[in-house]
Design a protein around this motif. Structure first.
Motif, PDB file in Angstrom:
ATOM      1  N   TYR A  97       0.840  -1.196   0.000  1.00 19.78           N
ATOM      2  CA  TYR A  97       0.000   0.000   0.000  1.00 19.78           C
ATOM      3  C   TYR A  97       0.873   1.242   0.000  1.00 19.78           C
ATOM      4  O   TYR A  97       1.883   1.296   0.706  1.00 19.78           O
ATOM      5  CB  TYR A  97      -0.862   0.058   1.254  1.00 19.78           C
ATOM      6  CG  TYR A  97      -1.794  -1.100   1.441  1.00 19.78           C
ATOM      7  CD1 TYR A  97      -1.375  -2.259   2.085  1.00 19.78           C
ATOM      8  CD2 TYR A  97      -3.117  -1.031   0.995  1.00 19.78           C
ATOM      9  CE1 TYR A  97      -2.242  -3.329   2.273  1.00 19.78           C
ATOM     10  CE2 TYR A  97      -3.992  -2.083   1.180  1.00 19.78           C
ATOM     11  CZ  TYR A  97      -3.539  -3.226   1.815  1.00 19.78           C
ATOM     12  OH  TYR A  97      -4.406  -4.283   2.000  1.00 19.78           O
ATOM     13  N   CYS A  98       0.483   2.250  -0.744  1.00 19.64           N
ATOM     14  CA  CYS A  98       1.092   3.563  -0.569  1.00 19.64           C
ATOM     15  C   CYS A  98       0.148   4.396   0.287  1.00 19.64           C
ATOM     16  O   CYS A  98      -1.051   4.100   0.400  1.00 19.64           O
ATOM     17  CB  CYS A  98       1.399   4.231  -1.897  1.00 19.64           C
ATOM     18  SG  CYS A  98      -0.030   4.641  -2.911  1.00 19.64           S
ATOM     19  N   ALA A  99       0.705   5.413   0.896  1.00 25.41           N
ATOM     20  CA  ALA A  99      -0.078   6.233   1.800  1.00 25.41           C
ATOM     21  C   ALA A  99       0.473   7.645   1.834  1.00 25.41           C
ATOM     22  O   ALA A  99       1.674   7.859   1.670  1.00 25.41           O
ATOM     23  CB  ALA A  99      -0.057   5.640   3.208  1.00 25.41           C
ATOM     24  N   ALA A 100      -0.411   8.596   2.030  1.00 30.88           N
ATOM     25  CA  ALA A 100      -0.019   9.981   2.269  1.00 30.88           C
ATOM     26  C   ALA A 100       0.090  10.155   3.780  1.00 30.88           C
ATOM     27  O   ALA A 100      -0.855   9.847   4.512  1.00 30.88           O
ATOM     28  CB  ALA A 100      -1.057  10.936   1.693  1.00 30.88           C
ATOM     29  N   VAL A 101       1.233  10.633   4.215  1.00 29.53           N
ATOM     30  CA  VAL A 101       1.545  10.683   5.640  1.00 29.53           C
ATOM     31  C   VAL A 101       1.817  12.112   6.073  1.00 29.53           C
ATOM     32  O   VAL A 101       2.506  12.863   5.372  1.00 29.53           O
ATOM     33  CB  VAL A 101       2.777   9.796   5.947  1.00 29.53           C
ATOM     34  CG1 VAL A 101       3.124   9.830   7.429  1.00 29.53           C
ATOM     35  CG2 VAL A 101       2.527   8.366   5.486  1.00 29.53           C
ATOM     36  N   SER A 102       1.301  12.465   7.226  1.00 30.92           N
ATOM     37  CA  SER A 102       1.570  13.785   7.792  1.00 30.92           C
ATOM     38  C   SER A 102       2.485  13.640   8.996  1.00 30.92           C
ATOM     39  O   SER A 102       2.699  12.551   9.515  1.00 30.92           O
ATOM     40  CB  SER A 102       0.256  14.458   8.217  1.00 30.92           C
ATOM     41  OG  SER A 102      -0.364  13.715   9.244  1.00 30.92           O
ATOM     42  N   GLY A 103       3.014  14.757   9.428  1.00 30.15           N
ATOM     43  CA  GLY A 103       3.869  14.728  10.609  1.00 30.15           C
ATOM     44  C   GLY A 103       5.312  14.413  10.258  1.00 30.15           C
ATOM     45  O   GLY A 103       5.807  14.763   9.201  1.00 30.15           O
ATOM     46  N   PHE A 104       5.987  13.717  11.151  1.00 28.59           N
ATOM     47  CA  PHE A 104       7.412  13.484  10.986  1.00 28.59           C
ATOM     48  C   PHE A 104       7.745  12.546   9.832  1.00 28.59           C
ATOM     49  O   PHE A 104       8.818  12.622   9.260  1.00 28.59           O
ATOM     50  CB  PHE A 104       8.014  12.929  12.277  1.00 28.59           C
ATOM     51  CG  PHE A 104       7.969  13.898  13.422  1.00 28.59           C
ATOM     52  CD1 PHE A 104       7.430  13.534  14.642  1.00 28.59           C
ATOM     53  CD2 PHE A 104       8.462  15.187  13.279  1.00 28.59           C
ATOM     54  CE1 PHE A 104       7.381  14.431  15.693  1.00 28.59           C
ATOM     55  CE2 PHE A 104       8.423  16.090  14.322  1.00 28.59           C
ATOM     56  CZ  PHE A 104       7.879  15.714  15.538  1.00 28.59           C
ATOM     57  N   CYS A 105       6.846  11.658   9.545  1.00 27.81           N
ATOM     58  CA  CYS A 105       7.040  10.764   8.392  1.00 27.81           C
ATOM     59  C   CYS A 105       8.300   9.929   8.522  1.00 27.81           C
ATOM     60  O   CYS A 105       9.095   9.840   7.582  1.00 27.81           O
ATOM     61  CB  CYS A 105       7.066  11.582   7.102  1.00 27.81           C
ATOM     62  SG  CYS A 105       6.795  10.596   5.626  1.00 27.81           S
TER      63      CYS A 105
END
Length: 132
Positions: A97-105
Motif C-alpha cells: 500500500y502507498c499512503a499519504a503521511v503527515s507529521g514526521f514521516c
C-alpha cells in the motif's frame, strides 16, 4: 478529493525485481510525504519506506527489513512515487500500500511509524507475490 493509485503488482521469482508506482491526486507532495506499507497474510501492516519531499530534496527512510534492497523515489512532478524492489525474497510476499503521511514521516527500524507521524490517506493496495 485525495486519491492514491498504485500500479499493478505481480509475481516474481526469488531474487528478482519489481517496481511499484503510486500516483497521487488531490494534493501535492508539499503537503504530505509518501509512505509504502505492506501486509502479509496473518500479519500486521508494517511500514517499509517513506519519502519526504516537503521541505527536503527527498529524504528517504527505510525499515530494516528492506534496507539495501528497496529504493523509494519520485518523478519530477513529485506526485508519482516509485518503490523499486530488488533481491526479492519469499517473505516479501504481501499486499503493498502507498499512503499519504503527515507529521514526521519517519519509521522505526522495525517498520512502525514514529509518534508524530500519521497516515492520512491509503491507496487501494496491490499484491506482490515472490515464489522461492
Amino acid at each position: 478529493q485525495v486519491h492514491l493509485a498504485e500500479s499493478e503488482g505481480g509475481s516474481v521469482q526469488s531474487g528478482g525485481s519489481l517496481r511499484l508506482s503510486c500516483t497521487a491526486s488531490g494534493y501535492t507532495y508539499t503537503e504530505y510525504c509518501m509512505g509504502w506499507f505492506r501486509q502479509a497474510p496473518g500479519k500486521e501492516r508494517e511500514g517499509i519506506a517513506t519519502l519526504d519531499s516537503r521541505a527536503h530534496s527527498g529524504r528517504a527512510n527505510y525499515a530494516d527489513s528492506v534496507l539495501g534492497r528497496f529504493t523509494v523515489s519520485r518523478d519530477k512532478s513529485g506526485n508519482t512515487v516509485y518503490l523499486q524492489m530488488t533481491s526479492l525474497k519469499a517473505e516479501d510476499t504481501a499486499m503493498y500500500y502507498c499512503a499519504a503521511v503527515s507529521g514526521f514521516c519517519l519509521l522505526t527500524r522495525a517498520g512502525s511509524l514514529l509518534s508524530g507521524s500519521k497516515v492520512e490517506y491509503w491507496g487501494q493496495g496491490t499484491q506482490v507475490t515472490v515464489s522461492s
